[in-house]
Write a protein that holds these residues in place. Structure first.
Motif, PDB file in Angstrom:
ATOM      1  N   LYS A 173      29.494  38.452 133.607  1.00  0.00           N
ATOM      2  CA  LYS A 173      29.841  38.314 135.023  1.00  0.00           C
ATOM      3  C   LYS A 173      31.306  37.932 135.200  1.00  0.00           C
ATOM      4  N   GLY A 174      32.144  38.497 134.350  1.00  0.00           N
ATOM      5  CA  GLY A 174      33.584  38.313 134.468  1.00  0.00           C
ATOM      6  C   GLY A 174      34.149  37.103 133.767  1.00  0.00           C
ATOM      7  N   GLN A 175      33.292  36.225 133.243  1.00  0.00           N
ATOM      8  CA  GLN A 175      33.768  35.029 132.545  1.00  0.00           C
ATOM      9  C   GLN A 175      33.772  35.280 131.042  1.00  0.00           C
ATOM     10  N   LYS A 176      34.866  34.939 130.399  1.00  0.00           N
ATOM     11  CA  LYS A 176      35.058  35.252 128.991  1.00  0.00           C
ATOM     12  C   LYS A 176      34.106  34.463 128.091  1.00  0.00           C
ATOM     13  N   CYS A 177      33.574  35.152 127.094  1.00  0.00           N
ATOM     14  CA  CYS A 177      32.786  34.476 126.065  1.00  0.00           C
ATOM     15  C   CYS A 177      33.687  33.488 125.323  1.00  0.00           C
ATOM     16  N   GLY A 178      33.079  32.387 124.929  1.00  0.00           N
ATOM     17  CA  GLY A 178      33.825  31.293 124.327  1.00  0.00           C
ATOM     18  C   GLY A 178      33.996  30.137 125.286  1.00  0.00           C
ATOM     19  N   THR A 179      33.688  30.382 126.576  1.00  0.00           N
ATOM     20  CA  THR A 179      33.881  29.352 127.604  1.00  0.00           C
ATOM     21  C   THR A 179      32.566  28.883 128.226  1.00  0.00           C
ATOM     22  N   PHE A 180      31.437  29.364 127.732  1.00  0.00           N
ATOM     23  CA  PHE A 180      30.139  29.021 128.332  1.00  0.00           C
ATOM     24  C   PHE A 180      29.502  27.791 127.706  1.00  0.00           C
ATOM     25  N   GLY A 181      29.743  27.550 126.448  1.00  0.00           N
ATOM     26  CA  GLY A 181      29.106  26.447 125.763  1.00  0.00           C
ATOM     27  C   GLY A 181      29.748  25.114 126.094  1.00  0.00           C
ATOM     28  N   ASP A 182      29.081  24.037 125.703  1.00  0.00           N
ATOM     29  CA  ASP A 182      29.709  22.724 125.810  1.00  0.00           C
ATOM     30  C   ASP A 182      30.928  22.670 124.897  1.00  0.00           C
ATOM     31  N   ILE A 183      30.833  23.391 123.793  1.00  0.00           N
ATOM     32  CA  ILE A 183      31.969  23.658 122.907  1.00  0.00           C
ATOM     33  C   ILE A 183      31.855  25.100 122.455  1.00  0.00           C
ATOM     34  N   THR A 204      37.367  23.718 123.951  1.00  0.00           N
ATOM     35  CA  THR A 204      36.766  22.541 124.570  1.00  0.00           C
ATOM     36  C   THR A 204      37.019  22.541 126.070  1.00  0.00           C
ATOM     37  N   LYS A 205      36.244  21.733 126.770  1.00  0.00           N
ATOM     38  CA  LYS A 205      36.361  21.643 128.227  1.00  0.00           C
ATOM     39  C   LYS A 205      37.503  20.731 128.666  1.00  0.00           C
ATOM     40  N   THR A 206      37.935  19.842 127.776  1.00  0.00           N
ATOM     41  CA  THR A 206      38.983  18.891 128.130  1.00  0.00           C
ATOM     42  C   THR A 206      40.032  18.804 127.028  1.00  0.00           C
ATOM     43  N   GLU A 211      41.948  17.103 121.430  1.00  0.00           N
ATOM     44  CA  GLU A 211      42.727  16.166 120.622  1.00  0.00           C
ATOM     45  C   GLU A 211      41.842  15.444 119.610  1.00  0.00           C
ATOM     46  N   LYS A 212      40.592  15.148 119.999  1.00  0.00           N
ATOM     47  CA  LYS A 212      39.655  14.533 119.061  1.00  0.00           C
ATOM     48  C   LYS A 212      39.345  15.490 117.913  1.00  0.00           C
ATOM     49  N   ALA A 213      39.153  16.781 118.251  1.00  0.00           N
ATOM     50  CA  ALA A 213      38.899  17.786 117.212  1.00  0.00           C
ATOM     51  C   ALA A 213      40.086  17.888 116.264  1.00  0.00           C
ATOM     52  N   LEU A 214      41.288  17.898 116.808  1.00  0.00           N
ATOM     53  CA  LEU A 214      42.484  18.029 115.968  1.00  0.00           C
ATOM     54  C   LEU A 214      42.725  16.767 115.144  1.00  0.00           C
ATOM     55  N   PHE A 215      42.283  15.622 115.636  1.00  0.00           N
ATOM     56  CA  PHE A 215      42.331  14.388 114.844  1.00  0.00           C
ATOM     57  C   PHE A 215      41.507  14.564 113.572  1.00  0.00           C
TER      58      PHE A 215
END
Length: 383
Positions: A173-183, A204-206, A211-215
């Motif tokens: 529906k026009g929204q890119k895959c990779g953006t639907f999950g919590d991650i 990520t959503k935020t 930054e936590k992931a990159l840590f």
């Protein structure tokens, strides 16, 4: 006739990658950080939209591993995952000492079946173990049943890790895959829509979650003038050189997707009048697939005994690579001891499914070679 190798999905450079890589050498940014990494992440964020934050990593598998950590998965937890996938979707569950719970496919997209997913959740809860996360995969670039899976996940308050390794540019529906999950996660392996030779990303959503992931991805180094660590970390950051390749690839991503979709159209026409062969297509207009790989199902009862192996071996004899579907994870020796919910849908897909050469650099001559083999094999139907 030219008999050079036709690959299933080979890298396809756009021409500007070298300039970004050369800049990394010229500026001495030969490290797992730098302007290309920052630029590549920004390019991906703009492309995906939805105000996501993206962290570039060494592999899609690394992204799944970190994604599960961010979702709180740890030793003895259970993670629901579709059985019809690559083992990279499952291995990080094992890394964390957690247990994969395999879920069967549905026939519209070949992905996670929402009905069986809910049955599994109910049963695991009855057994005293509520699953900690769901890994849903957009297999071969085909979006999974996003709304139905989200409905089940929300009902039982279980987060979704969206494995979009094969689905960059696909949308629902026009929204890119990779953006639907919590991650979400992406892959830039050499055979994907775009490549960094090897690499991946976490979505990520935020910004704080990124930054936590990159840590964790940079050895979990605490803020201190010396090396100090309060948590276990990993060496998962993407290099500035590889990110330069990615920046060049982002300039051609849409053009390469259109080429793959045109190759899918080529196969639809090729198999149109061949009985017993179905080319996989989107269920309806809500789905947009990048058709990373065009896949077919062959029913030997209708094709007079011609199987997916008949065609695969015939293509192989002409130096043309094709590949059976991913063997279901619950059928793999390394995973067969873990719980599985479903019937035989994933097993049947594996038995009858074949992935065809789908690279965006497939030439007309190569398509002619493929056509020749297909027509030769299936001409036996009329005998």
């Amino acid at each position: 006739m030219n008999n050079s190798k036709i690959w299933l999905s080979s890298p396809h450079l756009g021409g500007t990658e070298y300039a970004f890589v050369q800049d990394a050498f010229s500026s001495n940014w030969i490290a797992p950080l730098g302007p290309n990494v920052d630029g590549f992440e920004l390019d991906l964020e703009k492309y995906l939209g939805e105000s996501v934050s993206v962290g570039a990593l060494s592999a899609g598998t690394a992204a799944i591993h970190l994604g599960l950590i961010l979702l709180g998965v740890s030793k003895n937890d259970e993670v629901l995952v579709q059985t019809h996938t690559h083992n990279a979707s499952v291995n990080p569950i094992i890394y964390l000492g957690a247990t994969p719970i395999f879920i069967d496919s549905e026939l519209d997209t070949f992905n996670l079946c929402p009905e069986i997913l809910e049955q599994a959740i109910v049963d695991r809860i009855k057994k005293g173990k509520k699953p900690k996360a769901i890994i849903a995969v957009h297999l071969y670039g085909m979006p999974y049943k996003i709304e139905a899976i989200r409905s089940v996940a929300d009902k039982y308050e279980i987060p979704i890790l969206e494995d979009s390794a094969e689905a960059l540019g696909s949308n629902f529906k026009g929204q890119k895959c990779g953006t639907f999950g919590d991650i979400g996660i992406l892959s830039f392996n050499g055979n994907k829509i775009i490549t960094t030779s090897g690499g991946g990303a976490i979505v990520t959503k935020t910004k704080a979650l990124k930054e936590k992931a990159l840590f964790f991805a940079t050895q979990a180094r605490d803020v201190a003038p010396h090396f100090q660590h309060s948590e276990i970390g990993y060496n998962y950051r993407l290099s500035n050189i590889c990110a330069g390749i990615g920046r060049g690839q982002m300039q051609v991503v849409d053009a390469h997707i259109e080429k793959r979709r045109a190759i899918h159209d080529f196969y639809v026409i090729l198999f149109k009048n061949i009985e017993g062969v179905n080319v996989s297509e989107v269920p309806n207009a809500d789905y947009y697939s990048n058709y990373w790989l065009t896949t077919i199902q062959i029913d030997p009862k209708i094709t007079r005994g011609i199987t997916r192996e008949t065609l695969r071996l015939a293509l192989d004899s002409e130096n043309i690579e094709s590949r059976p579907f991913w063997k279901p994870m619950h059928m793999q020796p390394v995973f067969e001891k873990f719980p599985y919910y479903g019937t035989q849908i994933a097993a049947s897909l594996f038995e009858n499914g074949l992935c065809l050469p789908s690279g965006s650099n497939l030439t007309e001559e190569e398509k002619n070679r493929i056509s020749f083999v297909v027509k030769k094999i299936f001409s036996k139907q009329s005998v």
